[in-house]
Structures are given as C-alpha cells and as structure tokens.
Design a protein around this motif. Sequence first.
Motif, mmCIF file in Angstrom:
data_model
loop_
_atom_site.group_PDB
_atom_site.id
_atom_site.type_symbol
_atom_site.label_atom_id
_atom_site.label_comp_id
_atom_site.label_asym_id
_atom_site.label_seq_id
_atom_site.Cartn_x
_atom_site.Cartn_y
_atom_site.Cartn_z
ATOM 1 N N ARG A 58 -31.533 -7.285 -16.249
ATOM 2 C CA ARG A 58 -30.174 -6.577 -15.829
ATOM 3 C C ARG A 58 -29.855 -6.796 -14.658
ATOM 4 O O ARG A 58 -28.432 -7.189 -14.349
ATOM 5 N N GLU A 59 -30.581 -6.837 -13.432
ATOM 6 C CA GLU A 59 -30.106 -7.359 -12.224
ATOM 7 C C GLU A 59 -29.527 -8.550 -11.986
ATOM 8 O O GLU A 59 -28.877 -8.933 -11.211
ATOM 9 N N TRP A 60 -29.862 -9.517 -12.943
ATOM 10 C CA TRP A 60 -29.243 -10.884 -12.932
ATOM 11 C C TRP A 60 -27.832 -11.124 -13.949
ATOM 12 O O TRP A 60 -27.637 -12.001 -14.241
ATOM 13 N N GLY A 61 -27.561 -9.902 -14.785
ATOM 14 C CA GLY A 61 -26.349 -9.886 -15.274
ATOM 15 C C GLY A 61 -26.483 -10.242 -16.900
ATOM 16 O O GLY A 61 -25.556 -10.865 -17.231
ATOM 17 N N LEU A 62 -27.516 -10.342 -17.405
ATOM 18 C CA LEU A 62 -27.923 -10.835 -18.568
ATOM 19 C C LEU A 62 -28.158 -9.808 -19.675
ATOM 20 O O LEU A 62 -28.387 -10.044 -20.940
ATOM 21 N N ASP A 70 -28.133 -14.677 -6.453
ATOM 22 C CA ASP A 70 -28.939 -13.513 -6.719
ATOM 23 C C ASP A 70 -28.391 -12.812 -7.966
ATOM 24 O O ASP A 70 -28.761 -11.850 -8.442
ATOM 25 N N THR A 71 -27.333 -13.585 -8.619
ATOM 26 C CA THR A 71 -26.855 -13.109 -10.076
ATOM 27 C C THR A 71 -26.361 -14.179 -10.872
ATOM 28 O O THR A 71 -26.138 -15.154 -10.192
ATOM 29 N N LEU A 72 -26.086 -14.018 -12.005
ATOM 30 C CA LEU A 72 -25.532 -14.821 -12.697
ATOM 31 C C LEU A 72 -24.174 -14.477 -13.324
ATOM 32 O O LEU A 72 -24.057 -13.473 -13.704
ATOM 33 N N VAL A 73 -23.116 -15.525 -12.999
ATOM 34 C CA VAL A 73 -21.669 -14.986 -13.366
ATOM 35 C C VAL A 73 -21.216 -15.919 -14.763
ATOM 36 O O VAL A 73 -21.319 -17.180 -14.409
ATOM 37 N N GLU A 74 -20.848 -15.317 -15.703
ATOM 38 C CA GLU A 74 -20.333 -15.990 -16.680
ATOM 39 C C GLU A 74 -19.090 -16.830 -16.532
ATOM 40 O O GLU A 74 -17.900 -16.111 -15.815
ATOM 41 N N VAL A 75 -19.093 -18.178 -16.781
ATOM 42 C CA VAL A 75 -17.649 -19.001 -16.403
ATOM 43 C C VAL A 75 -17.438 -19.774 -17.717
ATOM 44 O O VAL A 75 -16.874 -20.772 -17.824
ATOM 45 N N THR A 76 -17.870 -19.288 -18.900
ATOM 46 C CA THR A 76 -17.615 -19.878 -20.132
ATOM 47 C C THR A 76 -16.030 -20.107 -20.311
ATOM 48 O O THR A 76 -15.725 -21.064 -20.651
#
Length: 567
Positions: free
Chosen positions: A256-260, A299-305
């Motif tokens: 959750r904390e990493w955006g998945l 500190d997080t993953l951001v979707e760039v699809t």
Amino acid sequence: MASALHCIVTVSAFDLPSGISSREYNEAGVEINHTLHELASNLKENKGDWVAALHPRFSGWQPGSRPQTKADDDGLHIGEWRTAQLMLKTPEATTGWLKKWRGEYSRVDSWVFKLYEIHAINPSQSVEADFRFEIHGQTLSGEKVNERGTFRARFAASQGRQRIIRAELLEARLVAGSGTIFRENASMAGIHYYGESDKRLLPPNDLKFQTSRHAIGGVSAGDINGDGWDDLVFCGGGRVELYLNKQDGSFRTATREWGLEGLRYATATLFADFDNDGDSDLYIGVFFGRNRLFRNEGDTLVEVTEGSGLAHDDMTSCLCAFDANGDGILDLYVGRFLDSRQETPRMIHYTRNGKPNRLYLGQGGMKFRDISKESGADDPGLTLGIAAGDYDKDGDQDLYLANDFGRNVLLRNQGNGKFVDVAKSAGTLAISGGMSAAMGDYDNDGDLDLYVSSIRSNQRWFSQDLNVRGYIMHIVQSKRRADLQETFLDLQEHLGNDWAQVGQRELAGNYLLRNQGNGKFSDQSEISGARLNGWYWGSGFLDLDNDGWLDIYAVNGWISGKRLHDL
C-alpha cells in the motif's frame, strides 16, 4: 508446397510387425504402466505381493548393485549403481531382492515405476521397452534419500496384462543426506504470499485452451528503496504484493505505501532501472488486461504507463530487461503466449501460433518504441522463459527463448539491435515444452552455457514416431492441412528427416547445453545428470555452496491424474 507435405508424411519411422496396429501398440503401453504402477504401489506399501508383475516365462532380473558411499563435505552421499552383477533367474530370487531393497527404507514417501520408451514389438508380440524408477524416502539411519534409474525390459501378455519376462539395469543413482542444508523459511521471514488462480479463467469459461488457467505468476527481486538489500514483489492470479527487506533475514509488506494496492491478475513482474536514475522501476505484465509501468520516486511508485509507448494488453507470459542496441538504456523484451480465448496449440508437439514477442526500445524518460518486427525478435513461439547474455562474446546481448510446444530460439544480436535466429546452426533448438531458460558459465571456461527447463514426461512412449506420423497424416488428410502448411515447412526445415522424432525430443526433459566457444553448443543433458524426470517450470544457475562452481536449481511439479498411464 505439395512436395514438402509429401516429405513430411512418407518418412520411415517406428515399424510394427505384420498384424500389430498402433492401437495394439498403445494398449500395450497402457498395460505395461498398469503392471509397473501396481508393483511400485506394493513396494511403497511394503505388501510383498510382487510376483504378480512377473510373467510365467520369467527368465531373469539383473538389478545391479546399490552404492555404498561416504559423505562429502556437505554431508551428502552421492553414488552410481554398479550394473555388473549376476542375473536373478527365478521369481523367488527376484522378489527376495526387491524385499531387501525395500528393507533399506524406514519410510517411503514415493515409489514410482513408469514406462519410458518402447523400442520394439516383436512378431511374438513381446515388447522391448525401458522403464524408469524414482524413490523418495528415509533410510534406516534417518537420512533423506532419492534413488532414480532405468531398466531395459521385455514384456509379454499374460492373463490380460503385460508382465515382465526379463529386466536389466541400465543406470541408476543414489543421493542421500540429512536434508538440513536448506530449510523452508518463508513464514519465519514474514512472507505469506499464496499464488491464487485467476478467478476470471476458472470454469465455467469460454477459453479454447483451458491449460492457461493454471498460469499463476511468480516473483521478482530488486532493491526498490536503495538500501542495498533486495526486496521482493510477488504476483499471481490474485493480488500483487511487495515485501521490503528488513535487513535481518525477514521482510515486511509495503504494497500500500508504495502505491501497488489493488493490482490483480499479473502474470509477470520485473524490477529494472528503465530511466537510468539509479533505482529500480517496476513493470507488471498481465495476460488478459492492462500492463502497468511504474517509475520509482524514491519512496513510492508512480504509474507512467500512459504515453510510455507500451501496448495496452501484451498477454504477457515472461519479461526481460536488457540493452539491445548498446546505447546504455535498458530495453524491454516481452515474451508472449497464445490468446487462449481464440487459439489452441495447432500441433501438440510443434506449434508456432503464439502471439509474436515484443521488443520495446528504451528512449529514455520511461518512453519506449516498439521495434519488434523490424528487429527480427518477434518470435511466434509460445514463450515461457527468456535468458539474455553475450553468448558469443562479441560485446552485445543475445537472447534465448524457451518456447512451450516446440522448438526454442537463440536470437543472435547482430550489433545494432537486430536479431537473427541461429538455434539450428548453433545446436540449441532443444525441442521441448520449454518453461524457462538461464545462461551461466557452469564449466568455468569463460563463456555462457544454457540450461532450459522442460518436461521429461511419462507420456514419452506415447509420443514416439509411430503415433506422431499417424497424427500428422490425420492432419494432412483433414481440413486443417492448409492452415498448418507453414508449420509443416518449419518442422521440416529444423528437424529434416528426423521430424517424426519431435514427440520424443519434446518430452525428453531439461537441456544443459555447453558453449564450445565457436558459436556452437554441445548437448550435455544426459551425461551431466542435469536431466531428471518431471515438469520443470523454472530454473537458474547459482553457486549454492560457494565453491566457485555454478549449481542449478530447478522447480518441479504438476498434477497427477487418476489414469495410471498418464499424468
């Protein structure tokens, strides 16, 4: 076109004596397996009712001699059976030896006898065949033990059953040890992931190829938070889960904390630094549905699809990141299967109707360009495994593809991001149900060798050239002939007059291919001991005992069915 088909269907193959049909051949195989299963079951249960497997005309059993070994530095006992021994000429002597063999075990977890290959059916209707054995259990001294080997035997019908007239040991190996070198540690390490099936694919469904519902997923490792310790991301038919390494041998969930959170139905994940900023980004491949590309923000993953240039739905089966054109930017290679909503493998042992694989060239800034077709890397095999490495030591990265239902592919990089398949000339076709591929220098000679996991199936006897020839003839005489013309030509081109052996080769098992340093490989699968029975879904080279030599870890497992002659 007609001449190629004529060549396909008229090659001589396994011949039966007059009056024996392929149906009787297959029935003999089923009966042999029934006898072998009953004998193995009685040995496992220690029932002692073993003479029923022997024919009234029984003439002897040459069992060989089990090794007496000393433990090596790791506490393992490893030894080959000796084949030179007197023949046991009576049922009583043979059952006495079987009783002694069973008596070496305090516990038997599995005892298997299975038909491996039929060599001939004689005019007298006796059957010459090889059968294998595999035993897992515990010795009287408490060690865990595995024995496996092969007997050559003659069978003949008696009272509605194929029974053993004669048997001689061909080869066998014993391995025993404490079983404590490794231990299962997932729960203690805080990893509680379970690979669920994709509920969208479970029956009832409209899939034409039902086997695809068993595709669960896997795991990828990489340092996502830059602390120098590898983290893990698991995927499967259910959720995606990220585990951060706590640097003490354990992990904690950080999905959750990493955006998945909320991601589902992934079949493959890949950590790789696609934007060259020093941290691991994440690509998530889905079989039916949207693929996802995430940039690591520290500190997080951001979707760039969106806008990345990647396809919406690649029907992904496996992934690989490598530098295809030597520009210092990682590229993405996507292995694909077939669309099981629309397709099935067109030929069971040799098919080329998968969705063409894709090569996305990294442009920087998490942008990609699809160069699949122009690169020559758009192989249409049913790809389940990818290995990348410079096998020919010319300074660029090559690809090896493990394809299910047929031939594998070695894509030689021509130095500019364009590829040509050299598997036939290099000796790496490795006809198989390819599941995974790994490159590594196992012989320490300075170049990369190949290990390919596949199937060493109990069905191999059923897939001998006799049945393959009949199967192809049936297709040629059907309406499917025109659709399969290209596949027939590919089969003929790569196997030549040995095309009818495709079933035997596909189900022969894992391949260990040794790089000879001249662009060619030699097949070391059998003599190395690295080809075992089973269905191997994944494999890799690694130095498990830190002795400077690469070992192999291979993951085995499938479903055992109720029919004793089958899986």
